[in-house]
Design an enzyme around this catalytic site. Structure first.
Site, mmCIF file in Angstrom:
data_model
loop_
_atom_site.group_PDB
_atom_site.id
_atom_site.type_symbol
_atom_site.label_atom_id
_atom_site.label_comp_id
_atom_site.label_asym_id
_atom_site.label_seq_id
_atom_site.Cartn_x
_atom_site.Cartn_y
_atom_site.Cartn_z
ATOM 1 N N GLU A 1 75.328 43.411 2.847
ATOM 2 C CA GLU A 1 76.174 43.386 4.172
ATOM 3 C C GLU A 1 77.537 43.139 3.509
ATOM 4 O O GLU A 1 78.039 42.863 4.349
ATOM 5 C CB GLU A 1 75.956 42.192 4.421
ATOM 6 C CG GLU A 1 75.148 43.143 5.775
ATOM 7 C CD GLU A 1 73.303 42.663 5.082
ATOM 8 O OE1 GLU A 1 72.890 42.593 3.958
ATOM 9 O OE2 GLU A 1 72.046 42.589 5.809
ATOM 10 N N PHE B 1 63.078 31.404 12.048
ATOM 11 C CA PHE B 1 63.100 32.331 11.064
ATOM 12 C C PHE B 1 64.067 33.262 11.264
ATOM 13 O O PHE B 1 64.527 33.372 11.986
ATOM 14 C CB PHE B 1 61.757 33.600 11.276
ATOM 15 C CG PHE B 1 62.000 34.572 10.156
ATOM 16 C CD1 PHE B 1 61.790 34.742 8.720
ATOM 17 C CD2 PHE B 1 62.067 36.146 10.554
ATOM 18 C CE1 PHE B 1 62.021 35.278 8.162
ATOM 19 C CE2 PHE B 1 62.109 36.568 9.518
ATOM 20 C CZ PHE B 1 62.184 36.904 8.808
ATOM 21 N N GLN B 2 65.168 33.246 9.953
ATOM 22 C CA GLN B 2 66.383 33.775 9.752
ATOM 23 C C GLN B 2 67.493 33.640 10.227
ATOM 24 O O GLN B 2 68.199 33.694 11.422
ATOM 25 C CB GLN B 2 65.643 35.058 9.821
ATOM 26 C CG GLN B 2 65.238 36.152 8.686
ATOM 27 C CD GLN B 2 65.675 37.401 8.444
ATOM 28 O OE1 GLN B 2 65.799 38.161 10.134
ATOM 29 N NE2 GLN B 2 66.046 38.296 8.114
ATOM 30 N N LYS C 1 69.989 36.444 19.995
ATOM 31 C CA LYS C 1 69.033 38.149 20.973
ATOM 32 C C LYS C 1 69.069 38.207 22.307
ATOM 33 O O LYS C 1 68.317 39.078 22.352
ATOM 34 C CB LYS C 1 67.835 37.886 20.263
ATOM 35 C CG LYS C 1 67.103 38.890 20.568
ATOM 36 C CD LYS C 1 65.848 39.664 19.028
ATOM 37 C CE LYS C 1 65.510 40.692 19.011
ATOM 38 N NZ LYS C 1 64.081 40.550 17.846
ATOM 39 N N MET D 1 89.342 39.734 -18.306
ATOM 40 C CA MET D 1 90.452 39.286 -18.108
ATOM 41 C C MET D 1 90.058 37.860 -18.292
ATOM 42 O O MET D 1 90.931 37.267 -18.502
ATOM 43 C CB MET D 1 90.676 38.881 -16.507
ATOM 44 C CG MET D 1 91.562 37.760 -15.885
ATOM 45 S SD MET D 1 93.375 38.738 -17.074
ATOM 46 C CE MET D 1 93.939 39.890 -15.322
#
Lengths: 163, 574
Positions: free
Chosen positions: B51, B113-114, B163, B481
């Site tokens: 993502e 969940f999630q 959802k 760097m």
């Protein structure tokens, strides 16, 4: 310097957390915060007292104004204004102390709103420093519990904070 | 009127908003939305492999096109993986709309969940966010989200969608609003005319002026106006890291980038200026060095669309809040009408002084005599092979600074880099976002062997969609760097910045992903092999270039100093 910033906020879920989050995120200081819906149910009025130099306060007001949920904002301390805070304080009141505390409460124009044989619960409103003075006058050793609302305020005269 | 489910409304609203591309990754809470995507062909979805890459690709797309980038992720880990990309876009004011799935409304707060509080987690790094409560609100929320993301100072907006709101069984009347009005959000349009007049007066009477232009000029599509203004006045121009391309780099009036790794002439000119016109800039700490010592003799004129950017770090003598386009237009008009003329004599003397600084040639590259490649030479080779016409994305580190210094951008929106947040892993996904926007253009990612490993899984995405991005890896076998700072400030103690023995064989790696790998180790073969890489127009080519690991980026500001305080090489300082 201490500033009192009042703002009208969309009465939306999460709106308050955006304001509070801004202060912690940018390392600004919140001394007190009060919030409640206004006569227009779609708006809340929120009053924050904060401390900072002019530059910091300018940044605070600019960033508050940038929040999408903030509709309008005023720094009350820029003009003449009225500020009030409400305090409920529970104090030990036994023996000779009872009369003394009653007298002090009267002097500060407070009210005793609950009484037991050993305890007074006192309600007091005024500017924050008045509430501080009252607590000093009563003395630390007598004070059992303090609940303060934080400052709210309004500007004097014709100026209004509305849409 | 048409009846649509919440999921269908979301995708239809994106189409009605003009969205063509959506970068995303499916998951449980977003599946109703994904089903709605399956049943249409108006909005194309690009499946990434992580993502974070979806947000960076959308970001690259947005930077190159000026259109908002759009991302779709699922709840929980999908949402949290998107956070780095959202923060990257926020810091650089990039228009982006991120739609995240959320668990059912009835489950919110139950540690389902999630489940994660996406609105809460993203709050400090978004311009605004929405949690959809009712499916009927979706069209208005989408309209508002795009309006907020793309107007004023742009930024990312999150729409969190439970959802149940996207349930295909529940249909609603769909109508996309044509306009949007929000009482709490207004866009500053024109600057204050009185202030602009004052600024023009000061500008015209300047003896040692510098025009300091940044990302706001690019975001505001004001590069042409800026160029007109600069040419009309004949004043020197410097660009910030975010502003490269706002003024054509090959122009003689261009001093190069300013700031921490800016050119000697740009930083010296800033320090000794008497008037600084800052346009679409925010006086970032990587520009100013110590604020207390910043441009001691200069009046500061500051134009920006965000009032909070003005006098945030450096107090402006003339603050102007407004879109750079409108302010520049008004300035041009006022200069044409003005009776005051540019002080030609003083400006000539100023240029003489600047030419003296320029003569130092602070970006001169001296070839090593043992055929070892200097990292700067790689960027020069890319510039040559692409004739300066490429979209260049970069990651973060030494290679980013070399790209900024040595690829001379002559157009806006060609230089795509994470300036504010400094996100390693940004460059490659951004480069394929650019490639999707401009399929026929050259999209090159200049990266290092450190950064590229942070989003290297996207090699698969590029194979799936046939995206012929060119990846040029300045491989110095260390976090360059970090190592440079350890050389300069930590006595050469390379704490966790080296990993030479465990680097992958990048050529084999990209071949495993179905792409082409080219390795370059000698200076004598650099130009020719680079040409070969760019000649493979339809393939993703990974060019792994071994470069001198001991090289540092110079000039480099000396911490705590003013802008004139710089290291110019390992042995020389101002």
């Amino acid at each position: 310097m201490r500033h009192i910033i009042s703002l009208l906020l969309e009465n939306e879920p999460g709106a308050l957390s955006r304001v509070v989050g801004l202060f912690s995120q940018r390392n600004y200081n919140i001394e007190s915060l009060t919030v409640a819906p206004t006569e227009d149910r779609t708006l809340s009025r929120l009053t924050i007292t904060t401390i900072g130099d002019d530059r910091k306060i300018e940044q605070i007001t600019k960033h508050l104004n940038k929040l999408i949920d903030v509709v309008k904002l005023v720094d009350l301390t820029e003009g003449s204004h009225i500020e009030r805070e409400l305090m409920l304080v529970k104090v030990k009141a036994t023996g000779a102390q009872r009369a003394e505390i009653k007298r002090t409460t009267d002097i500060f124009r407070g009210q005793i709103v609950d009484v037991t044989s050993t305890v007074y619960s006192i309600q007091l409103t005024g500017a924050s420093d008045k509430l501080d003075s009252f607590l000093d006058a009563i003395g630390n050793s007598s004070v059992l519990e303090v609940a303060r609302t934080g400052v709210t305020g309004i500007s004097r005269g014709d100026k209004v904070l509305s849409l | 009127m048409e009846l649509l489910s919440g999921g269908e409304m979301l995708i239809r609203a994106l189409h009605d908003e003009g969205v063509e591309l959506l970068f995303g990754y499916p998951g449980g809470a977003a599946l109703h939305i994904y089903d709605a995507i399956f049943n249409q062909d108006k909005v194309e979805h690009i499946l990434v492999r992580h993502e974070q890459a979806a947000t960076h690709a959308a970001d690259g797309y947005a930077r190159a096109t000026g259109k908002p980038g759009v991302v779709l992720v699922t709840s929980g880990p999908g949402a949290t993986n998107a956070i780095t990309g959202i923060a990257t876009a926020f810091m650089d004011s990039i228009p982006m709309v991120v739609i995240s799935g959320q668990v059912d409304s009835s489950l919110i707060g139950s540690d389902a969940f999630q489940e994660t509080d996406m609105v809460g987690i993203s709050r400090p790094i978004v311009k605004h966010s929405f949690m959809v409560q009712n499916a009927e609100d979706i069209p208005v929320i989408v309209k508002k989200a795009f309006y907020i993301a793309t107007t004023g100072r742009p930024g990312p907006v999150v729409i969190d969608v439970p959802k149940d709101v996207t349930d295909p069984a529940r249909k609603f009347e769909y109508r996309y609003p044509e306009t949007v009005k929000m009482r709490s959000y207004s866009v500053p349009a024109k600057g204050h005319t009185g202030q602009i007049k004052k600024a023009v007066e000061i500008l015209l009477s300047a003896k040692r002026p510098v025009i300091y232009a940044g990302g706001g000029v690019i975001q505001g599509n004001a590069s042409e106006l800026l160029t007109q203004l600069a040419r009309m006045l004949g004043y020197p121009v410097t660009n910030t890291l975010m502003g490269l391309g706002a003024f054509p780099a090959p122009d003689t009036q261009f001093l190069g980038m300013l700031g921490m790794h800016g050119t000697y002439e740009a930083n010296m000119a800033m320090h000794f200026s008497d008037v600084v016109l800052g346009i679409g800039v925010r006086f970032d700490d990587r520009v100013t060095n110590a604020v207390s010592k910043f441009c001691p003799g200069a009046k500061i004129l500051h134009v920006d669309i965000d009032p909070a950017s003005i006098s945030k770090t450096v107090a402006a003598d003339v603050p102007i809040v407004g879109s750079v386009t409108s302010v520049l237009e008004e300035m041009l008009e006022l200069i044409k009408q003005s009776e005051t003329q540019v002080d030609k004599k003083s400006i000539d003397m100023w240029w003489q002084q600047i030419e003296g600084w320029r003569a130092k040639d602070c970006l001169k590259v001296v070839s090593a005599d043992n055929d070892v490649i200097k990292p700067q030479q790689v960027v020069q080779a890319v510039y040559k092979a692409t004739k300066g016409e490429a979209y260049v994305s970069s990651d973060v580190g030494q290679h980013q600074m070399f790209a900024a210094q040595y690829y001379h951008f002559n157009k806006p929106r060609r230089w795509i880099n994470s300036g504010g947040l400094g996100t390693m892993g940004f460059g490659f996904p951004a480069a394929f976002g650019v490639q999707l926007a401009f399929p026929d253009a050259i999209s090159v990612c200049i990266t290092g062997e450190g950064s590229i490993q942070m989003c290297i899984q996207e090699l698969a995405t590029c194979l799936q969609y046939g995206l012929p991005v060119k990846i040029v890896c300045l491989n110095n076998q260390s976090l360059g760097m970090v190592r440079q700072w350890q050389d300069m400030q930590y006595g050469g103690r390379y704490s966790h910045s080296t990993y030479a023995e465990s680097l992958p064989d990048f050529v084999k790696l990209v071949e495993a992903y179905g792409h082409v790998g080219i390795r370059i180790t000698k200076l004598s073969e650099l130009d020719q092999k680079m040409e070969e890489a760019f000649a493979l127009k339809n393939r993703l080519v990974f060019v792994d270039v071994s470069v001198d690991p001991s090289e540092h980026v110079y000039p480099m500001a000396i911490k705590g100093g003013s802008m004139k305080d710089m290291y110019l090489s390992k042995t020389e300082r101002t």
